[in-house]
Write an enzyme that holds these catalytic residues in place. Structure first.
Site, short mmCIF file in Angstrom:
data_model
loop_
_atom_site.label_atom_id
_atom_site.label_comp_id
_atom_site.label_asym_id
_atom_site.label_seq_id
_atom_site.Cartn_x
_atom_site.Cartn_y
_atom_site.Cartn_z
N GLU A 155 -5.21 1.62 3.06
CA GLU A 155 -5.13 0.51 4.13
C GLU A 155 -4.88 1.04 5.55
O GLU A 155 -5.54 0.66 6.54
CB GLU A 155 -3.77 -0.38 3.83
N GLU A 156 -4.11 2.29 5.85
CA GLU A 156 -4.13 2.54 7.23
C GLU A 156 -5.30 3.30 7.75
O GLU A 156 -5.44 3.28 8.88
CB GLU A 156 -2.94 3.72 7.04
N HIS A 179 4.21 3.76 12.31
CA HIS A 179 2.97 4.41 12.70
C HIS A 179 3.68 5.42 13.93
O HIS A 179 2.84 6.28 14.65
CB HIS A 179 2.05 3.33 13.53
N HIS A 203 0.85 -1.23 -0.03
CA HIS A 203 0.03 -0.15 0.15
C HIS A 203 0.89 1.31 -0.04
O HIS A 203 1.98 1.18 0.52
CB HIS A 203 -0.91 0.08 1.20
N ASP A 235 -0.60 4.40 0.84
CA ASP A 235 -0.98 5.54 1.88
C ASP A 235 -0.13 5.18 3.03
O ASP A 235 0.35 4.10 3.25
CB ASP A 235 -2.49 5.31 1.92
N ASP A 247 6.42 0.95 6.07
CA ASP A 247 5.17 0.67 6.13
C ASP A 247 4.10 1.89 5.24
O ASP A 247 3.83 2.72 5.69
CB ASP A 247 4.64 0.63 7.31
#
Length: 462
Positions: A164-165, A431, A98, A100, A131
């Protein structure tokens, strides 16, 4: 482009080619990280996500992919799709990542600008580096390496998600409406990570997730705390009391009716390693009971993601009329997420004090996932990782996070083998502020993926 493969590439030669692609990997990752592709228009303009999607689509076209498309998904975001034909009768492998990313949180806490890839202490720093924009680069370079050694031995589909996030389920619903699009013999999800740097790991389970927004109202408007405090019901205090009811004295998650005593029987996570990985302050206890692996991979976990209330600076002496919070509940495999959501809602409605009015809204959801680790694809990946990580054997672990698409894919394609690998090892701090990726892990996992595609093609041919 010739994608045929008449002989197996020499692993040493393939490794040399992958190493030679590292400079390109850094350049391309810097380009991709530069897009502020948070899939929330309240934080960044939609053009940032659109720019990242276009970058991915252009990269696929440059590698000879056909049917490259920007898919407009039901949540208003775009996923990128492309297909690279393989030799006749070869299996098809779907590669997922992903583009995003999570918001940057406190940008002032970043040592270097979050959307500027920066090398420091042997790692590459930037939001999305691990990520999961690094996963996009991993897929591209694995295919490039194979092309340099006789061609890609399988048909390849690539899908790169755009939300996705946020957990808003756009690609999930698109896949359900177009089930033929992502069919494959095997799927490699490039959005997980090694248990630690240098230890090759596939992720066998993912917890599901539900996101619930809660609002508590007690008054028509704020009141002076000196004139009314002590009798007027404070909405912020009521919200805090309700949120506190979600944890037992030891910090364990406790939602009425939701089981929280399961155990994890696989790879264990020593407490001292977890404390170091999580950067727990000296003297602060871990929460919950059971092993660390039990708590992370086999049991539910609630987190208060945010609370709307006045900041300390500028606060007035008031009894608050309203307060809001966003709650995440992670749900282990074997528990149904919609049922867990109903239990969470019922629990909060029961535990809000003083007859305060409470309104709850689910804003995201994804089911848990459990892979079949006895499938032939896992044998192919184990052999690939054995070569890419000399002296190490592939480990199987769980992951406390959620990738909602996994369960959708396993439901749509029950006979498809799904593997989860990726760059999000503990030092990556995904994150969080100062997210980074290990270039060594990127190189080794790129090689592992290239070898896996070769091994998998041979297993199907035999």
């Amino acid at each position: 482009m010739d994608t045929s493969s008449s002989r197996l590439p020499d692993p040493a030669a393939l490794a040399t080619t992958v190493a030679s692609l590292q400079s390109r990997a850094r350049t391309e990752l810097a380009e991709l990280v530069a897009f502020k592709s948070v899939a929330d228009e309240a934080q960044f303009p939609k053009s940032e996500c659109e720019g990242a999607a276009k970058w991915v689509a252009d990269a696929l076209r440059a590698e000879g992919f056909e049917d490259v498309a920007l898919l407009d998904t039901p949540d208003g975001t775009q996923s990128v799709y492309g297909f690279l034909p393989g030799p006749a009768d070869a299996p098809t492998v779907l590669l997922y990542a992903h583009y995003d990313v999570q918001p940057t949180l406190d940008e002032a806490a970043w040592i270097s600008p979050p959307f500027e890839l920066t090398e420091r202490d042997g790692r590459w720093y930037g939001r999305g580096a691990a990520d999961c924009k690094g996963g996009v680069i991993m897929h591209l370079n694995a295919l490039r390496a194979l092309k340099a050694h006789g061609g890609v031995p399988v048909g390849v589909k690539v899908i790169v998600e755009g939300s996705e996030e946020q957990g808003t389920g756009g690609l999930q619903r698109y896949a359900e409406a177009h089930p033929e699009l992502l069919t494959a013999d095997a799927i490699v999800i490039g959005d997980a990570g090694n248990f630690r740097v240098g230890l090759p790991t596939v992720t066998a389970t993912l917890r599901g997730m539900t996101l619930v927004r809660v609002q508590v109202d007690t008054l028509e408007g704020n009141l002076h705390s000196g004139q009314f405090g002590g009798a007027a019901p404070d909405a912020l205090a009521a919200l805090i009391r309700a949120l506190d009811s979600l944890r037992a004295e030891d910090g364990s998650t406790t939602v009425d009716g939701l089981a929280a005593d399961e155990s994890w029987s696989g790879l264990q996570y020593p407490e001292e390693h977890f404390r170091e990985d999580a950067k727990v302050l000296d003297g602060v206890e871990l929460i919950g009971s059971g092993t660390v692996a039990d708590r992370l991979w086999a049991r539910p976990a609630v987190t208060v993601l945010g609370i709307d209330c006045p900041p300390v600076v500028g606060a007035t002496p008031s009894v608050h009329a309203s307060a809001r919070a966003l709650i995440s509940l992670r749900v282990p495999p074997g528990q149904d997420v919609p049922q867990a959501t109903r239990l969470l809602v019922a629990h909060l409605e029961k535990h809000v004090p003083w007859g305060a009015r409470i309104a709850l809204e689910q804003v995201g959801q994804g089911q848990a996932f459990q892979a079949d680790t006895a499938s032939p694809a896992y044998a192919s990946m184990a052999e690939a990782m054995r070569v890419a990580y000399p002296g190490e054997e592939m480990q199987t672990a769980g992951m406390g996070g959620s990738i909602p698409l996994c369960n959708t894919l396993s439901t749509l394609y029950p006979d498809t083998e799904i593997l989860l690998i990726g760059l999000s090892e503990p030092e990556a701090k995904i994150h969080a502020v100062n997210e980074s990726v290990s270039p060594q892990e990127l190189e080794r996992l790129t090689l592992a993926e290239a070898l896996f595609l070769t091994n998998y093609a041979e297993s199907k041919r035999g």
